[in-house]
Enzyme design. Structure first.
Site, PDB file in Angstrom:
ATOM      1  N   TYR A 113       0.670  -0.998  -0.001  1.00  0.00           N
ATOM      2  CA  TYR A 113      -0.043  -0.181   0.279  1.00  0.00           C
ATOM      3  C   TYR A 113       0.759   1.242  -0.020  1.00  0.00           C
ATOM      4  CZ  TYR A 113      -3.344   3.474   1.557  1.00  0.00           C
ATOM      5  OH  TYR A 113      -4.099   4.593   1.683  1.00  0.00           O
ATOM      6  N   GLU A 131      -3.416   7.377  -3.874  1.00  0.00           N
ATOM      7  CA  GLU A 131      -3.453   6.271  -3.436  1.00  0.00           C
ATOM      8  C   GLU A 131      -3.061   5.039  -4.310  1.00  0.00           C
ATOM      9  OE1 GLU A 131      -6.177   4.679  -0.094  1.00  0.00           O
ATOM     10  OE2 GLU A 131      -6.625   3.711  -2.078  1.00  0.00           O
TER      11      GLU A 131
END
Length: 387
Positions: free
Chosen positions: A108, A197
């Protein structure tokens, strides 16, 4: 402002971030052609502004053209329902057909604004592929952060710390991961993002580092500086009433209640919604007409509120400063005559030209407009009216 995944991928590619080959399609036949162009196993992904696509069945791994056709037919003919869409779901109008890749590890990576420290922060985790909120709750130590200087951006030593936080030790892979992080930061700064993101960033069995999903949000107040973002704007994914309100310089957000709110000032609007709930009611919207509201703008505000069929009453709460109470009163009277209010409207006015406003309302002699002396009384009155 939000963009679709395929658009976020485009911005990543421009920043030098490696992304699997993909095509955007709008029909089943186009989806099959895209599969042929990719030349192998692919992933069919619905392009909507909501999460939970995989669990809802709107992300499909396909090995052949028939599977792609079946997946595309399903997604384009059904509304996607997830925990982020509500029971009504979202219509799918575009699909991303992307080359499938084998995954050895998922990571992530994101850049967001840290409002407490008033600067951007880069967050990474070796636990990618799941919601970062889940990681934060179950294993907060797996999240590594580096705060960025507003002007200097991401520094070399910070990149090294972030890559180490991902747990990547191979030099070539670490270099590739660092390039991805720098590219994401570049996009964040260049386009005035509020969120950038990549989830997941993956490592293949061959050691290749790829971004296979991305999400980006942008500061609405800065989009005027970015023609590219303006071109990416998709009005079909936005609430039609919110867009209509923006055209008249109104701030409108629909909610789930039954009491419509027309207020001037964001803080006053929040306080108005709070006091409605305090008296047992539920606000149907946040609507701030602003300080420079015109008669026409106020009338349009009423049209927008009343377009919501769940509204059973309206609370007007105006504290006249720049916005004059008599302007609102004239708009109230005009709206009552033009639109024809079918629900009770409780009116609390205070401030500039309030006496003139009260005279206008009294002269209009409209039973549907119910005056209130103060906000407490107004909230109590409207909650009784819709009970």
């Amino acid at each position: 402002m939000k963009v679709h995944e395929y658009q976020a991928r485009e911005l990543l590619v421009e920043a030098g971030v490696p992304v699997p080959a993909s095509h955007v399609v709008e029909t089943v036949d186009q989806a099959v052609k895209a599969f042929d162009a990719i030349g192998g196993r692919c992933v069919v992904k619905a392009q909507v502004f909501a999460g939970g696509r995989g669990k809802a069945g709107f992300v499909k791994l396909c090995d052949d053209a028939n599977a792609v056709r079946e997946a595309a037919e399903f997604m384009l003919s059904n509304r996607m329902v997830s925990n982020q869409t509500g029971a009504e779901g979202i219509a799918v109008k575009k699909l991303l057909i992307a080359a499938a890749v084998d995954i050895e590890s998922e990571y992530y990576v994101a850049v967001v604004m840290d409002r407490a420290k008033r600067c951007p922060v880069v967050m990474v985790s070796s636990e990618g592929g799941v919601e970062i909120e889940v990681v934060a709750e179950k294993n907060p130590d797996a999240i590594h952060k580096q705060w960025l200087h507003p002007h200097l951006g991401l520094l070399g030593f910070q990149t090294q710390k972030l890559v180490a936080g991902l747990g990547i030790t191979d030099k070539a892979q670490a270099k590739a991961a660092g390039k991805v992080i720098r590219g994401l930061v570049d996009v964040f700064y260049k386009y005035d993002c509020s969120l950038a993101e990549i989830n997941p960033l993956i490592r293949t069995p061959d050691g290749e580092i790829l971004a296979i999903d991305a999400k980006m949000n942008f500061d609405d107040n800065a989009t005027f500086r970015h023609k590219r973002l303006q071109e990416m704007f998709d009005p079909s994914e936005e609430n039609a009433m919110e867009l209509r309100a923006q055209e008249h310089d109104l701030s409108y957000i629909p909610l789930d209640g039954t009491i419509g709110c027309l207020v001037n000032g964001a803080g006053l609007a929040m306080a108005t919604m709070d006091i409605i709930k305090l008296h047992g009611g539920e606000p149907a919207n946040f609507l701030d007409v602003g300080g420079s509201v015109t008669k026409e703008g106020a009338i349009e505000a009423f049209r927008i509120i009343l377009s919501d069929k769940s509204v059973k009453g309206i609370l007007v709460n105006i504290f006249g400063g720049i916005a004059k109470c008599d302007t609102i009163a004239e708009a109230l009277i005009a709206a009552a005559k033009e639109i024809g209010f079918t629900v009770p409207v409780v009116v609390r006015l205070e401030g500039t030209n309030v006496e003139r406003a009260r005279e206008l309302l009294k002269e209009a002699n409209l039973d549907v407009l119910i005056p209130a002396a103060d906000l407490e009384g107004a909230a109590e009155q409207i909650c009784k009216q819709v009970a």
